[in-house]
Design an enzyme around this catalytic site. Structure first.
Site, mmCIF file in Angstrom:
data_model
loop_
_atom_site.group_PDB
_atom_site.id
_atom_site.type_symbol
_atom_site.label_atom_id
_atom_site.label_comp_id
_atom_site.label_asym_id
_atom_site.label_seq_id
_atom_site.Cartn_x
_atom_site.Cartn_y
_atom_site.Cartn_z
ATOM 1 C CG HIS A 71 51.624 19.832 60.246
ATOM 2 N ND1 HIS A 71 52.464 19.482 61.280
ATOM 3 C CD2 HIS A 71 50.365 19.535 60.658
ATOM 4 C CE1 HIS A 71 51.735 18.990 62.277
ATOM 5 N NE2 HIS A 71 50.462 19.020 61.926
HETATM 6 ZN ZN ZN Z 1 47.254 19.566 65.570
#
Ligand code: ZN
Length: 532
Positions: free
Chosen positions: A180
């Site tokens: 992320h």
């Molecule tokens: Zn995940």
């Protein structure tokens, strides 16, 4: 007896030192909602999902797996066999150099991260911008080791492939995860983008020309996409949950981080090197993932001919995970790993790096299955295989009977029965349709070969000056595996004269009962036209 396959295992207990700062876990606001999903009951949430015990328990599991394998009869013939045939070769992570991290991240982001080493407890608490992101004094070092571990694995497997000695596969048990983290910011448990840095590093060093990144974490790897979106040398493919509709039902199925639209296929020279398969509902299982692999993942990995394969191995799509709400069984992780390995070439350097996964027992069972696939061991070595074969539970047996999902008729039957399978197929088609709108994507899906006009191997050049990969579109060539790519493109002319049965599936050598080889006849979708 031929030497058994060994695999690098990257682990360092110092990565377990990353933890919430004092006072953070006592703050009610900080523990209530993970990844913004209000459907998860508060009681089911441990103080922090992304916690040290994740890698500790996985590492223990890997060691016990190795002990079990080495205790087998064939290893006990001599003291030499017993003590010198390691199945997991330890590889130590080293803190990643600033210059390497900045191949994927901005200097500002690096400086911000570095700053956290010198803050007071209050300063660290102030840095915790949301529930998914906490800082302590050891966060920077752990993140630096985490990314350094994946980079070291990549270096090692690439070197071994060149020299012909040592493992060409690696498992990086690292945390904090990375997929992320964007170029400029940490987010969602992630600080540095382990996989993206490693991929950029391999290209920057001139040691790889085509890096294939497969992200099967149930969350979209928005960070990897952000960093590789305009890089034609890196193909990023993600299978994740994401609902983009505006209806109430769609809003209910919103899933972190809310990115990963099927229309996003890369930009500039890299158009056609990004593929998002987005599940619009929860509960996707083996059938749907089998379809995604056969229709999209395996054709693309085989045609792309990567010289390095990186798996962003989130284990949160597994049945039993606390966040994913999907239903993959451990044998599916075995099949997914094995099939990518075979489609990309079994000697292709291959690194599996841990991303998400939040239930310790589920995680270790699935990682064990992935490891068995990398070690060239049959799935019968997995405790789940024995349990499933002994079990009286129909559901248990059905889950284990993976052949069902690779069999066309069974798949068609499942499709009729299940609405979610139909929706999954629609999602896959949507993504493939977007990819075929690009020149590179269409060439890939037709099984045409890519060439690099100016090979980057052995050239030390900055990434920005590396010549883009340009596809040769006028002359189709036989892909590395006999895979019927053209079946996924309606009306392709390559379909008719190719009567050879693909051999891809026979390489598993293990059927649902892990006893008889998969026959070519069971190869699904051979004649099916997927309309894209
Ligand atoms: Zn995940």
């Amino acid at each position: 007896m031929a030497s058994p396959t060994s695999v690098y295992l990257c682990y360092d207990a110092r990565m377990a030192l990353h933890r919430p700062p004092p006072g953070f876990a006592d703050d009610d606001d900080a523990v209530v909602v993970a990844h913004g999903d209000p459907s998860i009951p508060e009681a089911a949430i441990p103080p922090c999902f992304e916690r040290a015990s994740r890698i500790v328990s996985l590492h223990d599991k890997m060691l016990s797996l190795e002990r079990r394998l080495l205790a087998r009869k064939e290893y006990c013939n001599s003291a030499y066999d017993r003590f010198h045939r390691q199945r997991f070769v330890p590889i130590a992570p080293t803190p990643c150099l600033r210059g390497t991290i900045e191949l994927a991240h901005s200097s500002d982001h690096y400086d911000n991260m570095l700053r956290s080493r010198f803050l007071s407890d209050q300063g660290l608490r102030d840095m915790c911008v949301d529930n998914d992101l906490y800082f302590c004094k050891d966060t920077f070092d752990a993140a630096s080791l985490s990314v350094g571990g994946v980079v070291n694995c990549v270096d090692a497997v690439l070197t071994n492939e060149e020299t012909g000695f040592g493992p060409t596969r690696a498992i990086a048990l690292v945390r904090p995860p990375g997929h992320h983290a964007t170029r400029d910011a940490a987010m969602g448990f992630c600080y540095f983008n382990n996989i993206a840095v490693a991929a950029k590093h391999a290209i920057h060093e001139g040691r790889a020309e085509r890096v294939f990144v497969l992200d099967w974490d149930i969350h979209h790897g928005n960070g990897i996409q952000d960093i590789t979106y305009d890089d034609p040398n890196i193909f990023y493919m993600s299978i994740h949950r994401a609902a983009f509709g505006t209806s109430a039902a769609s809003q209910r199925d919103w899933f972190y981080p809310g990115t990963g639209h099927p229309e996003e296929v890369g930009s500039g020279f890299a158009a056609g090197t990004n593929l998002n398969i987005a599940w619009e509902t929860r509960g996707m299982g083996n059938v749907e993932y089998a379809a995604a692999f056969q229709e999209a993942v395996l054709p693309v990995v085989s045609a792309f001919r990567p010289d390095l394969i990186l798996i962003a191995c989130g284990l949160d799509a597994a049945r039993g995970d606390l966040l994913g709400d999907c239903g993959l069984s451990p044998d599916m992780f075995y099949i997914m790993t094995r099939s990518v390995l075979e489609a990309g070439g079994i000697h292709t350097p291959f690194v599996v790096a841990l991303e998400g996964g939040y239930d310790l027992e589920t995680m270790s069972t699935c990682m064990e299955a992935t490891a068995l696939a990398l070690l060239d061991e049959p799935f019968t070595e997995h405790p789940y295989a024995a349990t499933a074969m002994r079990s009286d539970s129909a559901q248990h047996k059905e889950q284990f009977d993976l052949l069902r999902y690779w069999d066309r008729e069974a798949f068609e039957a499942a499709k009729k029965k299940k609405r979610k399978t139909k929706r999954a197929l629609a999602s896959i088609r949507k993504s493939l349709r977007a990819l075929t709108n690009t020149v590179k994507g269409r060439c890939l899906l037709e099984g045409r070969r890519w060439i690099t006009p100016h090979p980057v191997r052995n050239l030390i050049t900055p990434t920005s000056s590396v010549a883009p990969i340009v596809p040769l579109c006028h002359r189709p060539v036989q892909p590395r595996q006999d895979y019927a790519f053209s079946t996924i493109l309606e009306g392709s002319s390559m379909d008719d004269d190719d009567d050879s049965e693909p051999e891809l599936w026979s390489v598993y050598g293990y059927s649902s009962a892990c006893q008889r080889p998969l026959s070519n006849a069971s190869y699904p979708f051979k004649k099916r036209k997927l309309i894209v």
